[in-house]
Design an enzyme around this catalytic site. Structure first.
Site, short mmCIF file in Angstrom:
data_model
loop_
_atom_site.label_atom_id
_atom_site.label_comp_id
_atom_site.label_asym_id
_atom_site.label_seq_id
_atom_site.Cartn_x
_atom_site.Cartn_y
_atom_site.Cartn_z
N SER A 1 0.84 -1.20 0.00
CA SER A 1 0.00 0.00 0.00
C SER A 1 0.87 1.24 0.00
CB SER A 1 -0.89 -0.02 1.26
OG SER A 1 -1.46 1.25 1.48
N TYR B 1 -1.36 -0.88 10.89
CA TYR B 1 -1.69 -1.49 9.59
C TYR B 1 -0.54 -1.24 8.60
CZ TYR B 1 -3.25 -1.56 4.81
OH TYR B 1 -3.32 -1.79 3.45
N LYS C 1 2.41 -3.80 6.61
CA LYS C 1 2.75 -3.80 5.18
C LYS C 1 4.25 -3.60 4.99
CE LYS C 1 -1.31 -4.44 3.37
NZ LYS C 1 -1.61 -5.71 2.65
C1 WQD Z 1 -9.68 9.45 0.92
C2 WQD Z 1 -9.88 10.94 1.17
C3 WQD Z 1 -10.00 11.47 3.51
C4 WQD Z 1 -13.78 9.29 4.17
C5 WQD Z 1 -6.91 4.52 2.95
C6 WQD Z 1 -5.85 3.81 3.70
C7 WQD Z 1 -4.86 3.23 2.74
C8 WQD Z 1 -5.57 2.40 1.70
C9 WQD Z 1 -6.64 3.20 0.99
C10 WQD Z 1 -5.43 0.10 2.36
C11 WQD Z 1 -9.04 11.47 2.33
C12 WQD Z 1 -11.33 11.76 2.82
C13 WQD Z 1 -12.63 9.83 3.62
C14 WQD Z 1 -14.83 10.15 4.59
C15 WQD Z 1 -13.52 12.03 3.88
N1 WQD Z 1 -6.14 1.25 2.29
N2 WQD Z 1 -12.51 11.18 3.48
N3 WQD Z 1 -14.66 11.49 4.44
O1 WQD Z 1 -7.18 7.48 3.73
O2 WQD Z 1 -6.39 7.92 1.34
O3 WQD Z 1 -6.35 5.60 2.25
O4 WQD Z 1 -7.54 3.67 2.01
O5 WQD Z 1 -4.35 -0.12 1.85
O6 WQD Z 1 -3.97 2.42 3.47
O7 WQD Z 1 -5.19 4.76 4.50
O8 WQD Z 1 -8.52 6.66 1.72
O9 WQD Z 1 -10.91 6.72 1.17
O10 WQD Z 1 -10.21 6.77 3.62
O11 WQD Z 1 -9.84 8.78 2.18
O12 WQD Z 1 -13.40 13.26 3.74
O13 WQD Z 1 -15.91 9.70 5.10
O14 WQD Z 1 -11.24 11.15 1.55
O15 WQD Z 1 -9.68 12.48 4.45
O16 WQD Z 1 -8.67 12.80 2.01
P1 WQD Z 1 -7.08 7.04 2.31
P2 WQD Z 1 -9.95 7.19 2.21
#
Ligand code: WQD
Length: 337
Positions: free
Chosen positions: A124, A148, A152
């Site tokens: 990741s 997590y 990885k």
């Molecule tokens: C995306 C953007 C949030 C939810 C995560 C893991 C990473 C990988 C992919 C496993 C960010 C914003 C999110 C919400 C929001 N997983 N957001 N409201 O955090 O980039 O990555 O998933 O490998 O390890 O960290 O993805 O989809 O959670 O967030 O505003 O309800 O959307 O702040 O900017 P992220 P995400």
């Protein structure tokens, strides 16, 4: 080739299994169904036009792994199985270490004993930590800020040590940015248990009325509209990236690592607006506090995969959202149990 896909009943596992079969490989799915459903594999088999063998089991069950390798005699393993919630890992670090790291050690031991020494590992972009350079290349310094991500990075280090100790291993490490979307048939897709942590599945649930609004985590980031920017990648592009990586490691030994991303970023508000446009549904949102641990901007330097694997993401953000919406609209409650 004969491929064992661990975690093959999951979101990435089902879509990748479909692309592997389309590329002529034979797939056996191994899954403990702790976070996936049998219905997902049934539907993947329907789409593939062939029955995908499924072995229910846990990577910590060494005897089961020996049986699987004796019976399927695979040429390679694509290893997705693992717990993947950043937030949950902070609360349950031992469970994450046991499941993700000990499980992988058992898998590698059983592979070695069965002389199966080709593996594609699901890593990741989270291993880049707070990125100093964006777009982020594979030789960016690695650092992790949660258990997590640590599982990885530890697994990547284990794989690098293994390759250094035994030149018979062929290892491909794939660092995913933000996989989203679904197969265009709307038969398979992402089916998170409980309230989704990730943005796109949560937005989809707002679109079908399961939540009343999206909480936008932070509107004061140093980005064009103040909200977080991420490299969203269509899950079918990710799946095809695995086929390309498998082809690459099948013809050489050693270990190598590739980013799977599009090389461009979109903000939270851009995703929300695209979802509202594609679905025709209002997507109310409110800007709230930043989520601890989030970075402002993350997107890939995807040039190494293009150079080495001949792979590039080809699907647009609109296609990602359209395919997610079609899946969400057709399956408002996800898979059957
Ligand atoms: C995306 C953007 C949030 C939810 C995560 C893991 C990473 C990988 C992919 C496993 C960010 C914003 C999110 C919400 C929001 N997983 N957001 N409201 O955090 O980039 O990555 O998933 O490998 O390890 O960290 O993805 O989809 O959670 O967030 O505003 O309800 O959307 O702040 O900017 P992220 P995400």
């Amino acid at each position: 080739m004969r491929i064992v896909v661990t975690g093959g009943a999951g979101y990435l596992g089902t879509h990748t299994s479909l692309s592997l079969i389309a590329a002529g490989h034979e797939v056996t799915v191994v899954d403990n169904f702790s976070n996936a459903s049998r219905d997902a594999v049934r539907r993947t088999s329907d789409l593939a036009g062939s029955d995908i063998p499924v072995v229910e089991g846990d990577l910590l069950d060494r005897h089961l792994l020996e049986e699987i390798f004796a019976e399927t005699r695979p040429d390679a393993v694509v290893h997705f199985a693992g717990l993947k919630s950043v937030g949950e890992s902070n609360a349950q670090p031992l469970r994450y270490m046991t499941n993700n790291v000990s499980g992988t050690l058992q898998l590698l031991d059983a592979m070695d004993a069965a002389s199966v020494r080709r593996i594609i590992f699901s890593s990741s972009a989270t291993v880049y930590g707070v990125t100093e350079t964006v777009p982020t290349p594979e030789d960016h310094p690695l650092s992790v800020t949660n258990p997590y991500g640590r599982t990885k990075l530890m697994t990547e280090d284990i794989l690098r040590d293994l390759a250094a100790s035994d030149p018979r291993w062929s290892i491909g490490i794939l660092r995913y940015f933000n996989p989203v979307g679904a197969h265009p048939s709307a038969q398979i897709g992402e089916d998170p248990r409980g309230v989704p942590n990730n943005l796109v599945p949560f937005v989809g649930q707002v679109a079908v009325g399961r939540h009343e609004a999206v909480s936008v985590f932070g509107g004061d980031y140093p980005t064009p509209d103040g909200t977080g920017v991420r490299d969203y990648l269509h899950v079918m592009d990710l799946a095809e990236g695995h086929v390309a990586a498998l082809d690459r490691i099948a013809s050489r030994t050693g270990v190598d690592v590739w980013n799977l991303g599009t090389g461009r970023g979109y903000s939270v508000l851009e995703v929300i607006r695209m979802y509202a446009e594609v679905s025709g549904r209002p997507i109310p949102y409110r800007i709230v506090e930043r989520r601890p641990g989030d970075v402002a901007v993350s997107y890939a330097d995807a040039s190494k995969a293009a150079r080495d694997l001949g792979w590039r993401a080809v699907r647009s953000l609109r296609e990602m959202i359209e395919d997610h919406w079609h899946w969400q609209d057709a399956n408002p409650n996800g898979y059957d149990a």
